[in-house]
Design a protein around this motif. Structure first.
Motif, PDB file in Angstrom:
ATOM      1  N   LEU A  19       5.713  -6.065  -7.040  1.00 43.70           N
ATOM      2  CA  LEU A  19       7.044  -6.077  -6.435  1.00 43.70           C
ATOM      3  C   LEU A  19       6.980  -5.630  -4.978  1.00 43.70           C
ATOM      4  O   LEU A  19       7.712  -6.106  -4.124  1.00 43.70           O
ATOM      5  N   LEU A  20       6.085  -4.683  -4.714  1.00 45.76           N
ATOM      6  CA  LEU A  20       5.980  -4.134  -3.358  1.00 45.76           C
ATOM      7  C   LEU A  20       5.368  -5.142  -2.392  1.00 45.76           C
ATOM      8  O   LEU A  20       5.870  -5.330  -1.272  1.00 45.76           O
ATOM      9  N   TYR A  21       4.295  -5.795  -2.832  1.00 45.38           N
ATOM     10  CA  TYR A  21       3.544  -6.651  -1.924  1.00 45.38           C
ATOM     11  C   TYR A  21       4.405  -7.748  -1.273  1.00 45.38           C
ATOM     12  O   TYR A  21       4.372  -7.904  -0.046  1.00 45.38           O
ATOM     13  N   PRO A  22       5.205  -8.493  -2.079  1.00 47.80           N
ATOM     14  CA  PRO A  22       6.043  -9.524  -1.446  1.00 47.80           C
ATOM     15  C   PRO A  22       6.997  -8.940  -0.404  1.00 47.80           C
ATOM     16  O   PRO A  22       7.248  -9.558   0.634  1.00 47.80           O
ATOM     17  N   GLU A  23       7.492  -7.730  -0.677  1.00 48.36           N
ATOM     18  CA  GLU A  23       8.381  -7.080   0.296  1.00 48.36           C
ATOM     19  C   GLU A  23       7.644  -6.840   1.609  1.00 48.36           C
ATOM     20  O   GLU A  23       8.170  -7.052   2.696  1.00 48.36           O
ATOM     21  N   LEU A  24       6.404  -6.366   1.485  1.00 45.75           N
ATOM     22  CA  LEU A  24       5.616  -6.074   2.683  1.00 45.75           C
ATOM     23  C   LEU A  24       5.289  -7.364   3.438  1.00 45.75           C
ATOM     24  O   LEU A  24       5.325  -7.401   4.660  1.00 45.75           O
ATOM     25  N   VAL A  25       4.995  -8.424   2.666  1.00 45.46           N
ATOM     26  CA  VAL A  25       4.698  -9.705   3.314  1.00 45.46           C
ATOM     27  C   VAL A  25       5.919 -10.181   4.092  1.00 45.46           C
ATOM     28  O   VAL A  25       5.812 -10.613   5.242  1.00 45.46           O
ATOM     29  N   LYS A  26       7.091 -10.050   3.466  1.00 41.60           N
ATOM     30  CA  LYS A  26       8.325 -10.441   4.140  1.00 41.60           C
ATOM     31  C   LYS A  26       8.451  -9.699   5.470  1.00 41.60           C
ATOM     32  O   LYS A  26       8.755 -10.271   6.510  1.00 41.60           O
ATOM     33  N   GLU A  37      -2.078  -4.344   9.060  1.00 41.83           N
ATOM     34  CA  GLU A  37      -3.147  -3.966   8.140  1.00 41.83           C
ATOM     35  C   GLU A  37      -2.507  -3.202   6.983  1.00 41.83           C
ATOM     36  O   GLU A  37      -1.765  -2.244   7.208  1.00 41.83           O
ATOM     37  N   LEU A  38      -2.752  -3.640   5.777  1.00 36.51           N
ATOM     38  CA  LEU A  38      -2.266  -2.890   4.615  1.00 36.51           C
ATOM     39  C   LEU A  38      -3.441  -2.093   4.059  1.00 36.51           C
ATOM     40  O   LEU A  38      -4.487  -2.652   3.764  1.00 36.51           O
ATOM     41  N   MET A  39      -3.267  -0.780   3.953  1.00 35.92           N
ATOM     42  CA  MET A  39      -4.358   0.060   3.455  1.00 35.92           C
ATOM     43  C   MET A  39      -3.915   0.698   2.134  1.00 35.92           C
ATOM     44  O   MET A  39      -3.154   1.657   2.117  1.00 35.92           O
ATOM     45  N   PHE A  40      -4.365   0.103   1.047  1.00 31.91           N
ATOM     46  CA  PHE A  40      -4.061   0.686  -0.257  1.00 31.91           C
ATOM     47  C   PHE A  40      -5.150   1.692  -0.606  1.00 31.91           C
ATOM     48  O   PHE A  40      -6.333   1.421  -0.380  1.00 31.91           O
ATOM     49  N   VAL A  41      -4.755   2.837  -1.135  1.00 34.70           N
ATOM     50  CA  VAL A  41      -5.756   3.781  -1.625  1.00 34.70           C
ATOM     51  C   VAL A  41      -5.586   3.874  -3.127  1.00 34.70           C
ATOM     52  O   VAL A  41      -4.549   4.314  -3.615  1.00 34.70           O
ATOM     53  N   ASN A  42      -6.588   3.406  -3.860  1.00 33.68           N
ATOM     54  CA  ASN A  42      -6.507   3.486  -5.312  1.00 33.68           C
ATOM     55  C   ASN A  42      -6.989   4.867  -5.753  1.00 33.68           C
ATOM     56  O   ASN A  42      -8.171   5.160  -5.735  1.00 33.68           O
ATOM     57  N   ASP A  43      -6.030   5.709  -6.134  1.00 28.34           N
ATOM     58  CA  ASP A  43      -6.325   7.103  -6.447  1.00 28.34           C
ATOM     59  C   ASP A  43      -6.668   7.243  -7.933  1.00 28.34           C
ATOM     60  O   ASP A  43      -5.911   7.815  -8.698  1.00 28.34           O
ATOM     61  N   GLY A  44      -7.801   6.684  -8.319  1.00 28.20           N
ATOM     62  CA  GLY A  44      -8.263   6.821  -9.689  1.00 28.20           C
ATOM     63  C   GLY A  44      -7.311   6.279 -10.739  1.00 28.20           C
ATOM     64  O   GLY A  44      -7.093   6.924 -11.764  1.00 28.20           O
ATOM     65  N   SER A  45      -6.766   5.114 -10.490  1.00 27.14           N
ATOM     66  CA  SER A  45      -5.865   4.522 -11.481  1.00 27.14           C
ATOM     67  C   SER A  45      -6.631   4.159 -12.738  1.00 27.14           C
ATOM     68  O   SER A  45      -7.793   3.765 -12.673  1.00 27.14           O
ATOM     69  N   ASP A  99      10.763   4.106  -1.237  1.00 24.94           N
ATOM     70  CA  ASP A  99      10.956   4.116   0.209  1.00 24.94           C
ATOM     71  C   ASP A  99      11.171   2.671   0.640  1.00 24.94           C
ATOM     72  O   ASP A  99      10.287   1.845   0.485  1.00 24.94           O
ATOM     73  N   PRO A 100      12.349   2.341   1.142  1.00 25.40           N
ATOM     74  CA  PRO A 100      12.638   0.936   1.452  1.00 25.40           C
ATOM     75  C   PRO A 100      11.861   0.440   2.676  1.00 25.40           C
ATOM     76  O   PRO A 100      11.985   1.010   3.752  1.00 25.40           O
ATOM     77  N   PRO A 101      11.080  -0.647   2.518  1.00 25.85           N
ATOM     78  CA  PRO A 101      10.333  -1.188   3.656  1.00 25.85           C
ATOM     79  C   PRO A 101      11.257  -1.716   4.754  1.00 25.85           C
ATOM     80  O   PRO A 101      10.818  -1.849   5.892  1.00 25.85           O
ATOM     81  N   GLU A 102      12.522  -1.978   4.416  1.00 24.43           N
ATOM     82  CA  GLU A 102      13.443  -2.495   5.446  1.00 24.43           C
ATOM     83  C   GLU A 102      13.624  -1.504   6.587  1.00 24.43           C
ATOM     84  O   GLU A 102      14.146  -1.832   7.640  1.00 24.43           O
ATOM     85  N   LEU A 103      13.251  -0.258   6.337  1.00 26.63           N
ATOM     86  CA  LEU A 103      13.429   0.763   7.360  1.00 26.63           C
ATOM     87  C   LEU A 103      12.337   0.701   8.429  1.00 26.63           C
ATOM     88  O   LEU A 103      12.493   1.235   9.527  1.00 26.63           O
ATOM     89  N   ILE A 104      11.237   0.036   8.080  1.00 20.21           N
ATOM     90  CA  ILE A 104      10.075   0.061   8.972  1.00 20.21           C
ATOM     91  C   ILE A 104      10.365  -0.527  10.364  1.00 20.21           C
ATOM     92  O   ILE A 104       9.948   0.053  11.361  1.00 20.21           O
TER      93      ILE A 104
END
Ligand code: UDP
Ligand code: MG
Length: 312
Positions: A19-26, A37-45, A99-104
Motif C-alpha cells: 500500500l505504501l509503495y504506490p503512494e511513494l511512486v505517486k 532514492e527509497l531506502m528500506f531497512v528490513n529490521d529482522g522481519s 505518516d501521510p506521504p502527501e506532506l512530503i
C-alpha cells in the motif's frame, strides 16, 4: 539535480508495503525535478517483507534495501538508514502509512527555503489505547521539565532532515538510542508543520508495552541525570526529618521522662528508609547498566546485505 532519500524502517510490514509503495511512486512522479532514492531497512522481519523488497527493486532501481541480521529495533534501524542514504536530504517515514506521504512536498518546500529539519507535528494521534496516550503525555511532561533540550510532544520521527543533520546524527553512535531527543540536541534550523495522524493501514504496531516503557526509560536516562539528583534530594530531606524526630524523642524522654514507645514507628521508619534506599539503588543501577552497555562499544546494528550485495 538534488537527490531526496526516503528512509523507511520496516519490521514485519508485508501487508503495509504494497500500500505504501504506490503512494511513494505517486509522490516521486509528481515531483520529478529531483532524483529519488527509497531506502528500506528490513529490521529482522519474520514475514515476507524482504522478498517483497527484492521484487520491488527488480522493477524499480530507486528502491534500495538494507537487510539487518536480526531485529535491532526502530532506533537502530534508522541509524542504519542514516548510514546508507545518499541524498542531499532525507525523509523518515513509517511503513504503515500513519505518516501521510502527501506532506512530503510541503517539507521539501520548506527545505528549499533553507530549513534543515522540517518535522511534522501530530494534531491527532490516530487509534491508540487511552492508557498509551496518557502515559505518553506524562512521559513528555517529565522529560520536558527535566532536560535542557526541547523534546517535543506529539512529534515523531516523521521529518525531513538536511544532509548536515544526517551527518550530525551519524556521529552519535550511542547504543541506548533515543533519536527523538537527538533531533533537538543537534540543533539546526527547524520548521514545524502539522498533520492528522491516521491509523495503521495494515498489520499491527510492533511496539509492545514493555518496549515502549523501556524506550521511555532510555529517553529519560540518555537526556537527563535528574533522577539521580532527586534521590540525593530525597535522601537529604529524609535525613533532616529523621534528625528532627530524634531531637523530639530525646526531649520527650529526657525532659518529660516519657518512656519511648518505639516499635511501630521503628518499623515504619525502617521500611520507609529501606524503600528509599532500594529506589535510589535502582536509579543508580539504571545508569550504571547503560554505562556498561556503552563501554562495550558494540555496533548498533549488523547488516547482512545491502541490495543483496555485500554491505558497506
Ligand atoms: N519498526 C522497526 N523495528 C521495530 C519496530 C518497528 O523498524 O522493531 C518500524 C515499523 O515497521 C514502522 C515504524 O517502525 O515502519 C513504526 O512502527 P509502529 O507502527 O509499529 O509503531 P507506532 O506507529 O505504533 O509507534
Ligand atoms: Mg505505526
Amino acid at each position: 539535480m538534488k537527490k531526496i532519500s526516503v528512509l523507511i524502517p520496516c519490521h514485519n510490514e508485508e501487508k503495509s508495503l504494497p500500500l505504501l509503495y504506490p503512494e511513494l511512486v505517486k509522490l516521486m512522479d509528481s515531483i520529478s525535478n529531483y532524483e529519488w532514492e527509497l531506502m528500506f531497512v528490513n529490521d529482522g522481519s519474520t514475514d515476507g517483507t524482504l522478498e517483497l523488497l527484492r521484487q520491488l527493486r527488480q522493477q524499480d532501481q530507486r528502491v534500495n534495501f538494507v537487510d539487518l541480521s536480526r531485529n535491532f529495533g526502530k532506533e537502530a534501524a534508522m541509524l542504519a538508514g542514516f548510514d546508507y542514504v545518499t541524498g542531499d536530504c532525507m525523509v523518515i517515514i513509517d511503513a504503515d502509512l500513519q505518516d501521510p506521504p502527501e506532506l512530503i512536498p510541503e517539507m521539501i518546500k520548506w527545505w528549499e527555503q533553507g530549513y534543515e529539519d522540517v518535522y511534522a507535528k501530530r494534531k491527532t494521534r490516530g487509534r491508540e489505547s487511552w492508557l498509551r496516550k496518557r502515559l505518553s503525555l506524562m512521559f513528555y511532561r517529565l522529560l520536558q521539565s527535566s532536560s535542557r533540550f526541547d523534546v517535543l510532544q506529539n512529534v515523531g520521527d516523521f521529518r525531513l532532515l538536511d544532509r548536515s543533520c544526517i551527518n550530525a546524527l551519524r556521529q552519535m553512535r550511542e547504543s541506548e538510542r533515543y533519536t527523538k531527543g537527538m533531533y533537538s540536541w543537534i540543533g539546526f534550523k527547524k520548521k514545524e508543520i502539522e498533520f492528522d495522524r491516521g491509523n495503521r493501514v495494515a498489520g499491527s504496531s510492533s511496539w509492545s508495552f514493555r518496549q515502549l516503557f523501556s524506550l521511555a526509560i532510555d529517553g529519560i536516562t540518555s537526556f537527563t541525570s535528574l533522577p539521580l539528583r532527586i534521590s540525593t534530594v530525597v535522601g537529604f530531606i529524609v535525613s533532616m526529618l529523621a534528625f528532627i524526630y530524634m531531637i523530639y524523642v530525646f526531649i520527650k524522654a529526657l525532659i518529660w521522662g516519657d518512656p519511648v514507645q518505639g516499635y511501630p514507628s521503628l518499623v515504619i521508619l525502617l521500611l520507609f528508609l529501606g524503600g528509599i534506599q532500594l529506589l535510589s539503588l535502582g536509579i543508580i543501577g539504571e545508569y550504571i547498566g547503560r554505562i556498561y552497555n556503552e563501554t562495550k562499544n558494540r555496533p548498533d546494528y549488523i547488516v547482512r546485505n545491502f541490495n543483496d550485495e555485500k554491505p558497506l
